[in-house]
Write a protein that holds these residues in place. Structure first.
Motif, mmCIF file in Angstrom:
data_model
loop_
_atom_site.group_PDB
_atom_site.id
_atom_site.type_symbol
_atom_site.label_atom_id
_atom_site.label_comp_id
_atom_site.label_asym_id
_atom_site.label_seq_id
_atom_site.Cartn_x
_atom_site.Cartn_y
_atom_site.Cartn_z
ATOM 1 N N LEU A 67 0.838 -1.195 0.000
ATOM 2 C CA LEU A 67 0.000 0.000 0.000
ATOM 3 C C LEU A 67 0.873 1.245 0.000
ATOM 4 N N THR A 68 0.567 2.182 -0.889
ATOM 5 C CA THR A 68 1.286 3.451 -0.889
ATOM 6 C C THR A 68 0.988 4.177 0.423
ATOM 7 N N ASP A 69 2.054 4.578 1.109
ATOM 8 C CA ASP A 69 1.922 5.065 2.487
ATOM 9 C C ASP A 69 2.807 6.294 2.673
ATOM 10 N N TYR A 70 2.190 7.477 2.743
ATOM 11 C CA TYR A 70 2.964 8.718 2.890
ATOM 12 C C TYR A 70 3.387 8.988 4.323
ATOM 13 N N ILE A 71 2.932 8.182 5.249
ATOM 14 C CA ILE A 71 3.333 8.371 6.648
ATOM 15 C C ILE A 71 4.559 7.525 6.977
ATOM 16 N N ASN A 72 4.498 6.239 6.645
ATOM 17 C CA ASN A 72 5.594 5.338 6.982
ATOM 18 C C ASN A 72 6.586 5.090 5.856
ATOM 19 N N GLY A 73 6.253 5.532 4.649
ATOM 20 C CA GLY A 73 7.143 5.307 3.515
ATOM 21 C C GLY A 73 6.968 3.915 2.933
ATOM 22 N N ASP A 74 7.967 3.480 2.176
ATOM 23 C CA ASP A 74 7.887 2.203 1.472
ATOM 24 C C ASP A 74 7.974 1.022 2.427
ATOM 25 N N HIS A 75 7.416 -0.112 1.968
ATOM 26 C CA HIS A 75 7.412 -1.333 2.767
ATOM 27 C C HIS A 75 7.988 -2.486 1.946
ATOM 28 N N TYR A 76 9.247 -2.378 1.578
ATOM 29 C CA TYR A 76 9.876 -3.449 0.814
ATOM 30 C C TYR A 76 9.936 -4.733 1.646
ATOM 31 N N GLY A 77 9.679 -5.836 0.997
ATOM 32 C CA GLY A 77 9.890 -7.133 1.624
ATOM 33 C C GLY A 77 11.244 -7.673 1.210
ATOM 34 N N MET A 78 11.384 -8.991 1.235
ATOM 35 C CA MET A 78 12.627 -9.606 0.810
ATOM 36 C C MET A 78 12.845 -9.334 -0.677
ATOM 37 N N SER A 79 14.106 -9.099 -1.058
ATOM 38 C CA SER A 79 14.418 -8.761 -2.442
ATOM 39 C C SER A 79 15.668 -9.490 -2.901
ATOM 40 N N PHE A 80 15.674 -9.905 -4.167
ATOM 41 C CA PHE A 80 16.807 -10.595 -4.768
ATOM 42 C C PHE A 80 17.650 -9.647 -5.636
ATOM 43 N N SER A 81 17.443 -8.351 -5.511
ATOM 44 C CA SER A 81 18.092 -7.414 -6.435
ATOM 45 C C SER A 81 19.557 -7.136 -6.111
ATOM 46 N N SER A 82 19.923 -7.106 -4.828
ATOM 47 C CA SER A 82 21.232 -6.572 -4.456
ATOM 48 C C SER A 82 22.441 -7.364 -4.954
ATOM 49 N N PRO A 83 22.451 -8.696 -4.917
ATOM 50 C CA PRO A 83 23.663 -9.387 -5.376
ATOM 51 C C PRO A 83 24.067 -9.000 -6.794
ATOM 52 N N ALA A 84 23.146 -9.039 -7.735
ATOM 53 C CA ALA A 84 23.476 -8.679 -9.116
ATOM 54 C C ALA A 84 23.748 -7.190 -9.257
ATOM 55 N N ALA A 85 23.021 -6.368 -8.500
ATOM 56 C CA ALA A 85 23.208 -4.921 -8.594
ATOM 57 C C ALA A 85 24.593 -4.506 -8.122
ATOM 58 N N VAL A 86 25.020 -5.013 -6.984
ATOM 59 C CA VAL A 86 26.323 -4.650 -6.433
ATOM 60 C C VAL A 86 27.450 -5.235 -7.290
ATOM 61 N N ALA A 87 27.247 -6.447 -7.795
ATOM 62 C CA ALA A 87 28.253 -7.081 -8.640
ATOM 63 C C ALA A 87 28.325 -6.445 -10.023
ATOM 64 N N GLY A 88 27.252 -5.802 -10.468
ATOM 65 C CA GLY A 88 27.193 -5.305 -11.832
ATOM 66 C C GLY A 88 26.893 -6.397 -12.826
ATOM 67 N N TYR A 89 26.172 -7.434 -12.389
ATOM 68 C CA TYR A 89 25.878 -8.606 -13.204
ATOM 69 C C TYR A 89 24.430 -8.572 -13.696
ATOM 70 N N PRO A 90 24.096 -9.364 -14.724
ATOM 71 C CA PRO A 90 22.761 -9.295 -15.308
ATOM 72 C C PRO A 90 21.694 -9.994 -14.482
ATOM 73 N N HIS A 91 20.474 -9.502 -14.632
ATOM 74 C CA HIS A 91 19.327 -9.977 -13.850
ATOM 75 C C HIS A 91 18.085 -9.748 -14.692
ATOM 76 N N ILE A 92 17.307 -10.792 -14.910
ATOM 77 C CA ILE A 92 16.038 -10.661 -15.625
ATOM 78 C C ILE A 92 14.924 -11.242 -14.776
ATOM 79 N N THR A 93 13.805 -10.525 -14.705
ATOM 80 C CA THR A 93 12.628 -11.002 -13.983
ATOM 81 C C THR A 93 11.493 -11.218 -14.966
ATOM 82 N N VAL A 94 10.707 -12.277 -14.731
ATOM 83 C CA VAL A 94 9.607 -12.686 -15.609
ATOM 84 C C VAL A 94 8.372 -12.922 -14.741
ATOM 85 N N PRO A 95 7.175 -12.538 -15.203
ATOM 86 C CA PRO A 95 5.968 -12.813 -14.421
ATOM 87 C C PRO A 95 5.820 -14.297 -14.102
#
Length: 538
Positions: free
Chosen positions: A460-488
């Motif tokens: 839910l978009t929340d202007y009081i508490n901000g974002d509510h990210y859950g667990m994410s798989f983005s950081s390993p590839a992002a920090v490494a500079g490696y490729p990452h593709i997501t599919v529905p």
């Protein structure tokens, strides 16, 4: 620790055409041909189907552009009011007309000839549109020239029909930011539930493609800003290897991790788009590393792309949601049915670059931004980070009604790229994300790629508490500079879930092949219905 807990952020035309022609011969036995579509759903169609319609004379690029612009007016600016498009291109119809004339004269620039595309509003265009990163400090500022990516897409025949909204300054403004909000563009809404967040920072690109406001869109990512909104909005997002796509002309966060990438409704469209975006850029030295490493991405679109592949299931990125885990476990069985060999693994050392990642980003942000302003917006009223901070303070009522600018202030206070703390943090990140991270687990288990849930569902978009990210798989590839593709990969409570494929450097073709084979076997994407909220009975 997920760095988003800190940051909250979410070849030339001729050779491109030749590559597609070669791919058609190589993969025709296993790649399905484009299905003919009724004109009524041409806007949901992909590149190949729209190109076939233009070749057959059943639609023109001009008509296609006009229909997308009408849909933007009806759905983005009225109706559900997604607020995904921050500005449309007043020259789009004229450009499409010229491309139609080229087609009629027998000149085709490649598969993207006449195809409408949206660019995230941190990508410079040397035209009548602005480039602002969503900030009022740059409102009305026109870039002096195209970003390299924009120029490549134009050369490939794409029609840039507008810019998409984003999390302001690519979500690197506040520790309590709300993704998809910018002072210039307002709040982007998720097409699958309008009270839910599209995630950031490529929020507008994700929502726009989900809602079929263009055929293609470009997003940018530092950590999660392509793959997270793609997952949350039920589309394909591809973050390439650092250096495969030029960064020149893109309003930066940090050169160590920033990259642009495709956001599309299909893996095939992402592959065709990526081929048009790549190329060595003399203004971005890191792109020299891509020489000899650019693959034939169209040829990778094979139905047998999973056969014989060894894939590591990154179990330390499960556990954020029992519903998501159940969906992904079901999809893992489908990977096996398509011939993949699955091995449960743990990606090592992911806890060793959380704090040092934000250290690197904050050190690079201010000097990188200063360089961009000088090169692409020399007449802008702001020249550096200090000016941006001062502008926001002066315009606090409009710029900071919901959250502040803690990251901008922290970036301004850093000691520059010669600081020992910065150099040590960067070395730490590369060590633990690359050779003692992704590469280590791939070598140890003889893997072609890693898979895991991309992240949590839209919150839910929340202007009081901000974002509510859950667990994410983005950081390993992002920090490494490696490729990452997501599919529905399906939906829970009507909200999309994404499945991620991550590999080592320059492994885009392998990942595209696996993602395409999975996509074609699963067919999990469903177009959004724009409900006001989640139907809990689903």
């Amino acid at each position: 620790m997920d760095r988003r807990d800190f940051v909250r952020i979410g070849v030339v035309a001729g050779s491109f055409a030749g590559a597609l022609a070669g791919a058609a011969g190589a993969a025709s036995a296993v790649t399905p041909k484009p299905r003919p579509r009724a004109e009524s759903d041409i806007l949901e169609a992909g590149v190949r189907e729209q190109s076939a319609a233009m070749a057959a004379g059943t639609i023109t690029s001009q008509a296609l552009v006009q229909r997308y612009l009408a849909r933007i007016a009806a759905i983005d600016k009225a109706g559900p009011r997604l607020n995904a498009v921050i500005e449309t291109n007043p020259e789009a119809v004229k450009i499409a007309q010229e491309l139609d004339r080229e087609r009629a004269g027998g000149k085709l620039r490649g598969p993207l000839h006449g195809i409408p595309v949206l660019l995230k509003d941190n990508i410079a265009t040397g035209d009548r549109m602005c480039t602002t990163a969503g900030s009022l400090a740059l409102d009305g500022v026109r870039a002096s020239r195209d970003a390299f990516v924009a120029a490549r897409l134009r050369a490939a025949g794409a029609v840039i029909i507008g810019k998409t909204n984003l999390s302001e300054w690519a979500n690197m403004r506040s520790t309590h930011s709300v993704s998809g909000w910018s002072a210039r563009g307002g709040q982007t809404r998720n097409p699958y539930a309008l009270d839910r967040n599209p995630s950031g920072s490529s929020s507008g690109s994700g929502a726009a493609i989900a809602a079929s406001l263009a055929t293609l869109a470009v997003g940018t990512e530092t950590d999660g800003s392509i793959v997270s909104p793609a997952s949350s909005c039920g589309i394909v997002g591809l973050k390439p290897t650092l250096g495969l796509v030029s960064r020149s002309g893109i309003i930066p966060i940090a050169h160590s991790q920033d990259t642009a990438g495709p956001m599309t409704r299909s893996v095939a469209d992402a592959a065709l788009m990526l081929a048009a975006m790549t190329g060595v850029d003399t203004e971005d030295g890191v792109t020299k590393e891509s020489q000899g490493k650019v693959a034939d991405y169209a040829a990778a679109l094979r139905l047998d792309g999973l056969r014989g592949k060894r894939i590591g299931v990154a179990r330390n990125f499960f556990g954020g949601s029992t519903a998501i885990d159940a969906i992904v476990d079901k999809e893992l069985a489908l990977l096996q049915a398509q011939g993949a060999v699955l091995v449960d693994v743990t990606v090592p050392n992911t806890d060793k670059y959380g704090e040092t990642e934000i250290e690197v980003l904050l050190h690079e942000f201010a000097p990188d931004l200063k360089d961009w302003l000088a090169a692409y917006a020399p007449h802008a009223p702001v020249k550096n980070m200090a000016d941006v901070i001062a502008f926001n303070e002066k315009q606090a009522a409009r710029e900071m009604p919901y959250f502040g600018q803690e990251h901008l202030i922290a970036a301004h206070a850093k000691r520059g790229l010669d600081a020992k703390v910065y150099r040590e943090a960067l070395a730490n990140n590369l060590r633990y994300a690359r050779e003692e991270g992704i590469d280590q687990v791939l070598r140890a288990h003889r893997l072609d790629a890693l898979v895991a849930p991309t992240g949590g569902v839209a919150w839910l978009t929340d202007y009081i508490n901000g974002d509510h990210y859950g667990m994410s798989f983005s950081s390993p590839a992002a920090v490494a500079g490696y490729p990452h593709i997501t599919v529905p990969a399906g939906q829970t409570r009507g909200l999309p879930v994404g499945l991620s494929f991550v590999g080592t450097a320059w492994s885009e073709a392998t990942l595209i092949g696996m993602a395409y084979a999975y996509e074609q076997a699963s067919q999990r994407r469903r177009a959004p219905g724009f409900p006001a909220t989640v139907n809990v009975q689903v």
